[in-house]
Design a protein around this motif. Structure first.
Motif, PDB file in Angstrom:
ATOM      1  N   LYS A  11     -40.132  46.461  67.808  1.00 11.75           N
ATOM      2  CA  LYS A  11     -39.373  47.922  67.735  1.00 11.75           C
ATOM      3  C   LYS A  11     -38.246  47.677  66.820  1.00 11.75           C
ATOM      4  CE  LYS A  11     -41.230  50.694  71.194  1.00 11.75           C
ATOM      5  NZ  LYS A  11     -42.070  49.925  71.903  1.00 11.75           N
ATOM      6  N   THR A  60     -38.702  53.877  66.391  1.00 15.51           N
ATOM      7  CA  THR A  60     -39.131  53.651  67.753  1.00 15.51           C
ATOM      8  C   THR A  60     -40.828  54.229  67.866  1.00 15.51           C
ATOM      9  OG1 THR A  60     -38.705  55.850  68.980  1.00 15.51           O
ATOM     10  CG2 THR A  60     -37.134  54.119  68.862  1.00 15.51           C
ATOM     11  N   TYR A  61     -41.149  55.025  66.992  1.00 13.96           N
ATOM     12  CA  TYR A  61     -42.611  55.431  66.895  1.00 13.96           C
ATOM     13  C   TYR A  61     -43.151  54.761  65.687  1.00 13.96           C
ATOM     14  CZ  TYR A  61     -41.209  59.247  69.965  1.00 13.96           C
ATOM     15  OH  TYR A  61     -40.686  59.857  71.064  1.00 13.96           O
ATOM     16  N   GLU A 143     -39.205  61.211  74.856  1.00 14.59           N
ATOM     17  CA  GLU A 143     -39.932  60.137  75.462  1.00 14.59           C
ATOM     18  C   GLU A 143     -38.969  58.906  75.528  1.00 14.59           C
ATOM     19  OE1 GLU A 143     -43.396  58.939  73.340  1.00 14.59           O
ATOM     20  OE2 GLU A 143     -43.724  61.069  72.639  1.00 14.59           O
ATOM     21  N   LYS A 145     -37.709  55.344  75.245  1.00 17.41           N
ATOM     22  CA  LYS A 145     -38.318  54.095  74.310  1.00 17.41           C
ATOM     23  C   LYS A 145     -37.036  53.237  74.716  1.00 17.41           C
ATOM     24  CE  LYS A 145     -41.435  55.870  71.911  1.00 17.41           C
ATOM     25  NZ  LYS A 145     -42.575  55.303  71.740  1.00 17.41           N
ATOM     26  N   LYS A 157     -42.505  62.654  69.674  1.00 14.55           N
ATOM     27  CA  LYS A 157     -42.965  62.305  68.415  1.00 14.55           C
ATOM     28  C   LYS A 157     -43.619  63.461  67.495  1.00 14.55           C
ATOM     29  CE  LYS A 157     -46.637  58.709  66.745  1.00 14.55           C
ATOM     30  NZ  LYS A 157     -47.506  57.835  67.124  1.00 14.55           N
ATOM     31  N   MET A 179     -45.422  57.043  61.254  1.00 18.73           N
ATOM     32  CA  MET A 179     -45.388  57.310  62.590  1.00 18.73           C
ATOM     33  C   MET A 179     -46.648  57.920  62.880  1.00 18.73           C
ATOM     34  SD  MET A 179     -41.776  59.175  63.736  1.00 18.73           S
ATOM     35  CE  MET A 179     -41.536  60.325  62.466  1.00 18.73           C
ATOM     36  N   SER A 182     -48.928  54.993  63.455  1.00 16.90           N
ATOM     37  CA  SER A 182     -48.757  54.116  64.736  1.00 16.90           C
ATOM     38  C   SER A 182     -49.300  54.444  65.882  1.00 16.90           C
ATOM     39  CB  SER A 182     -47.185  53.900  64.734  1.00 16.90           C
ATOM     40  OG  SER A 182     -46.777  53.256  65.645  1.00 16.90           O
ATOM     41  N   GLN A 184     -47.671  53.643  68.547  1.00 19.18           N
ATOM     42  CA  GLN A 184     -46.305  53.533  69.577  1.00 19.18           C
ATOM     43  C   GLN A 184     -45.889  55.031  69.718  1.00 19.18           C
ATOM     44  OE1 GLN A 184     -43.321  50.980  67.940  1.00 19.18           O
ATOM     45  NE2 GLN A 184     -44.636  49.714  66.675  1.00 19.18           N
TER      46      GLN A 184
END
Length: 184
Positions: A11, A60-61, A143, A145, A157, A179, A182, A184
């Motif tokens: 990350k 983070t995403y 969310e 993280k 997200k 994003m 991904s 994540q």
């Protein structure tokens, strides 16, 4: 000559495997992590609900760009408290900021050379195709993280992707694409 490139991502950094060597590209510098920890700890200690958005949220995403600044959103009722907590770092106090892309209430800080924008979540707009579009006005559906042990709430997200696609700037479109790709 054939070039061998593989990537591995955490990350906060990307590792590139090139010809048997790992090259580490940091997306979030140690100074920015230190500032993030300070912000998160201060807001949590003072019971100020918040969410991270912008580039850090995108990272983070799964976005892979270098972090430029830290964007945080809080409720209007906590703006005075935030102003007092961060008074030593204020570059520009809470003001109505409007520039043709955004129209929102924002305070700008500089902490150890890291730009930080703290925005009021209510009454925040972006402009798209000549229209003023109201952004979500609540800190809900965030969310949790974590980056290097720093846990913080991030804008949902889907909402962050929608926001970045509406803005339509190159960096935002790249963030949205990464994003979407991904898990994540």
């Amino acid at each position: 000559m054939r070039m061998s490139i593989r990537t591995a991502r955490s990350k906060s950094m990307i590792r590139l495997w090139i010809h048997g060597w790992f090259i580490i590209l940091s997306m979030i510098t140690e100074t920015k992590k230190k500032v993030l920890r300070f912000l998160v700890d201060t807001l949590n200690k003072n019971n100020i609900p918040f969410q991270v958005s912008g580039g850090l949220g995108a990272i983070t995403y799964g976005a892979t760009r270098e972090l430029r600044d830290i964007d945080i959103e809080i409720n209007r009722e906590n703006c005075k408290k935030a102003r007092e907590l961060f008074k030593d770092y204020i570059v520009e106090d809470f003001r109505r900021y409007s520039d043709g892309e955004f129209d929102l209430w924002m305070m700008t800080l500089d902490i150890d050379g890291v730009p930080v924008d703290i925005n009021q979540v209510e009454e925040s707009y972006i402009f798209k195709d000549g229209k003023k579009i109201l952004l979500p006005e609540e800190l809900i559906d965030t969310e949790m993280k974590s980056i290097d042990g720093i846990e913080f709430p991030v804008q949902n997200k889907k909402n962050l992707i929608d926001y970045k696609q509406m803005l339509g700037r190159d960096t935002d479109l790249t963030d949205a694409t990464e994003m979407l790709a991904s898990v994540q």
